[in-house]
Scaffold this motif. Structure first.
Motif, PDB file in Angstrom:
ATOM      1  N   VAL A 141       0.820  -1.220   0.000  1.00 26.82           N
ATOM      2  CA  VAL A 141       0.000   0.000   0.000  1.00 26.82           C
ATOM      3  C   VAL A 141       0.847   1.261   0.000  1.00 26.82           C
ATOM      4  CG1 VAL A 141      -1.734   1.305   1.290  1.00 26.82           C
ATOM      5  CG2 VAL A 141      -2.019  -1.151   0.972  1.00 26.82           C
ATOM      6  N   PRO A 142       1.807   1.435   0.919  1.00 19.13           N
ATOM      7  CA  PRO A 142       2.609   2.656   0.854  1.00 19.13           C
ATOM      8  C   PRO A 142       3.434   2.769  -0.423  1.00 19.13           C
ATOM      9  CG  PRO A 142       3.233   1.326   2.778  1.00 19.13           C
ATOM     10  CD  PRO A 142       2.093   0.646   2.103  1.00 19.13           C
ATOM     11  N   ARG A 143       3.893   1.657  -0.948  1.00 23.01           N
ATOM     12  CA  ARG A 143       4.656   1.706  -2.200  1.00 23.01           C
ATOM     13  C   ARG A 143       3.761   2.100  -3.374  1.00 23.01           C
ATOM     14  NH1 ARG A 143       9.746  -0.810  -1.755  1.00 23.01           N
ATOM     15  NH2 ARG A 143       9.979  -1.810   0.288  1.00 23.01           N
ATOM     16  N   ALA A 144       2.531   1.589  -3.390  1.00 26.08           N
ATOM     17  CA  ALA A 144       1.588   1.950  -4.461  1.00 26.08           C
ATOM     18  C   ALA A 144       1.247   3.437  -4.392  1.00 26.08           C
ATOM     19  CB  ALA A 144       0.324   1.101  -4.359  1.00 26.08           C
ATOM     20  N   ILE A 145       1.003   3.936  -3.182  1.00 29.09           N
ATOM     21  CA  ILE A 145       0.688   5.362  -3.022  1.00 29.09           C
ATOM     22  C   ILE A 145       1.862   6.220  -3.480  1.00 29.09           C
ATOM     23  CG2 ILE A 145       0.238   7.157  -1.294  1.00 29.09           C
ATOM     24  CD1 ILE A 145      -1.433   5.006   0.214  1.00 29.09           C
ATOM     25  N   SER A 146       3.078   5.837  -3.096  1.00 27.02           N
ATOM     26  CA  SER A 146       4.274   6.575  -3.524  1.00 27.02           C
ATOM     27  C   SER A 146       4.395   6.585  -5.041  1.00 27.02           C
ATOM     28  CB  SER A 146       5.539   5.956  -2.922  1.00 27.02           C
ATOM     29  OG  SER A 146       5.553   6.116  -1.539  1.00 27.02           O
ATOM     30  N   ARG A 147       4.150   5.434  -5.658  1.00 26.39           N
ATOM     31  CA  ARG A 147       4.256   5.333  -7.120  1.00 26.39           C
ATOM     32  C   ARG A 147       3.224   6.231  -7.796  1.00 26.39           C
ATOM     33  NH1 ARG A 147       6.499   1.027 -10.011  1.00 26.39           N
ATOM     34  NH2 ARG A 147       7.907   1.129  -8.247  1.00 26.39           N
ATOM     35  N   ILE A 148       2.004   6.264  -7.270  1.00 22.50           N
ATOM     36  CA  ILE A 148       0.942   7.094  -7.860  1.00 22.50           C
ATOM     37  C   ILE A 148       1.277   8.572  -7.718  1.00 22.50           C
ATOM     38  CG2 ILE A 148      -1.473   7.794  -7.585  1.00 22.50           C
ATOM     39  CD1 ILE A 148      -2.012   4.779  -6.878  1.00 22.50           C
ATOM     40  N   PHE A 149       1.720   9.002  -6.528  1.00 19.86           N
ATOM     41  CA  PHE A 149       2.067  10.411  -6.332  1.00 19.86           C
ATOM     42  C   PHE A 149       3.282  10.808  -7.170  1.00 19.86           C
ATOM     43  CE2 PHE A 149      -0.693  10.290  -2.568  1.00 19.86           C
ATOM     44  CZ  PHE A 149      -1.388  11.480  -2.781  1.00 19.86           C
ATOM     45  N   ALA A 150       4.267   9.924  -7.308  1.00 22.45           N
ATOM     46  CA  ALA A 150       5.427  10.213  -8.150  1.00 22.45           C
ATOM     47  C   ALA A 150       4.996  10.384  -9.608  1.00 22.45           C
ATOM     48  CB  ALA A 150       6.469   9.105  -8.019  1.00 22.45           C
ATOM     49  N   HIS A 151       4.086   9.547 -10.046  1.00 18.96           N
ATOM     50  CA  HIS A 151       3.580   9.650 -11.413  1.00 18.96           C
ATOM     51  C   HIS A 151       2.851  10.982 -11.620  1.00 18.96           C
ATOM     52  CE1 HIS A 151       1.857   8.368 -15.253  1.00 18.96           C
ATOM     53  NE2 HIS A 151       0.703   8.859 -14.814  1.00 18.96           N
ATOM     54  N   CYS A 152       2.017  11.355 -10.648  1.00 16.44           N
ATOM     55  CA  CYS A 152       1.282  12.623 -10.742  1.00 16.44           C
ATOM     56  C   CYS A 152       2.232  13.813 -10.736  1.00 16.44           C
ATOM     57  CB  CYS A 152       0.280  12.748  -9.596  1.00 16.44           C
ATOM     58  SG  CYS A 152      -1.086  11.585  -9.717  1.00 16.44           S
ATOM     59  N   ALA A 153       3.273  13.758  -9.907  1.00 17.84           N
ATOM     60  CA  ALA A 153       4.248  14.850  -9.833  1.00 17.84           C
ATOM     61  C   ALA A 153       5.023  14.988 -11.136  1.00 17.84           C
ATOM     62  CB  ALA A 153       5.211  14.621  -8.663  1.00 17.84           C
ATOM     63  N   ALA A 154       5.275  13.859 -11.800  1.00 14.76           N
ATOM     64  CA  ALA A 154       6.033  13.884 -13.050  1.00 14.76           C
ATOM     65  C   ALA A 154       5.181  14.318 -14.234  1.00 14.76           C
ATOM     66  CB  ALA A 154       6.624  12.494 -13.333  1.00 14.76           C
ATOM     67  N   SER A 155       3.862  14.222 -14.099  1.00 11.35           N
ATOM     68  CA  SER A 155       2.955  14.623 -15.176  1.00 11.35           C
ATOM     69  C   SER A 155       2.879  16.139 -15.205  1.00 11.35           C
ATOM     70  CB  SER A 155       1.565  14.039 -14.947  1.00 11.35           C
ATOM     71  OG  SER A 155       1.622  12.643 -14.946  1.00 11.35           O
TER      72      SER A 155
END
Length: 160
Positions: A141-155
């Protein structure tokens, strides 16, 4: 001891397998194995199978130990999985094999689910949420959340 982690992702028209309503779905099942207190009850696939994909796990209980079980006539079982994750696997390895493909599909707009199923004390909570002692021990769960926020930040304004 071991818990199952199932990963599911609705792949739309380009998925691998079709459901009854015509939509394509892909469901994978993984077994994360914990070290067992009593030796000799479970036969795991060799290390190559643990790393490479589909595997069958065999469980045998000696006839004299079966007496207290509900179905005391059966002593051997075989279970098939898309992947078996051995007892020495780190949390990042579990995330990469089980949840990362689902998270990537979610970021592409598909529905996805990862859930853990197993006996009390089999490690479901640890697999999903992780340990508290080290950052490297964080779970799916924390890794998935980190991955989603990193993706959003990079967009750059591409998020709908």
């Amino acid at each position: 001891d071991g818990g199952r982690a199932a990963a599911s992702c609705d792949m739309g028209a380009g998925g691998d397998a079709s459901s009854a309503d015509g939509n394509a779905t892909a469901i994978s099942t993984f077994l994360r194995v914990r070290p067992h207190k009593r030796k000799g009850h479970f036969t795991l696939p060799d290390e190559a199978a643990i790393e490479d994909g589909p595997a069958v796990v065999r469980a045998e209980v000696a006839r004299d130990e079966v007496a207290g079980m509900v179905n005391n006539k059966r002593t051997a079982w075989a279970f098939g999985f898309d992947g078996v994750i051995g007892p020495q696997a780190r949390q990042d390895e579990v995330f990469e094999r089980v949840a990362e493909p689902v998270v990537s599909s979610v970021l592409e707009g598909y529905n996805g689910t990862v859930f853990a199923y197993g006996q009390t004390g089999s490690g479901k909570t640890y697999t999903l949420t992780g340990g508290v002692d080290a950052f490297a021990d964080r779970g799916i769960v924390p890794r998935a959340i980190s991955r989603i926020f990193a993706h959003c930040a990079a967009s750059t304004g591409e998020v709908e």
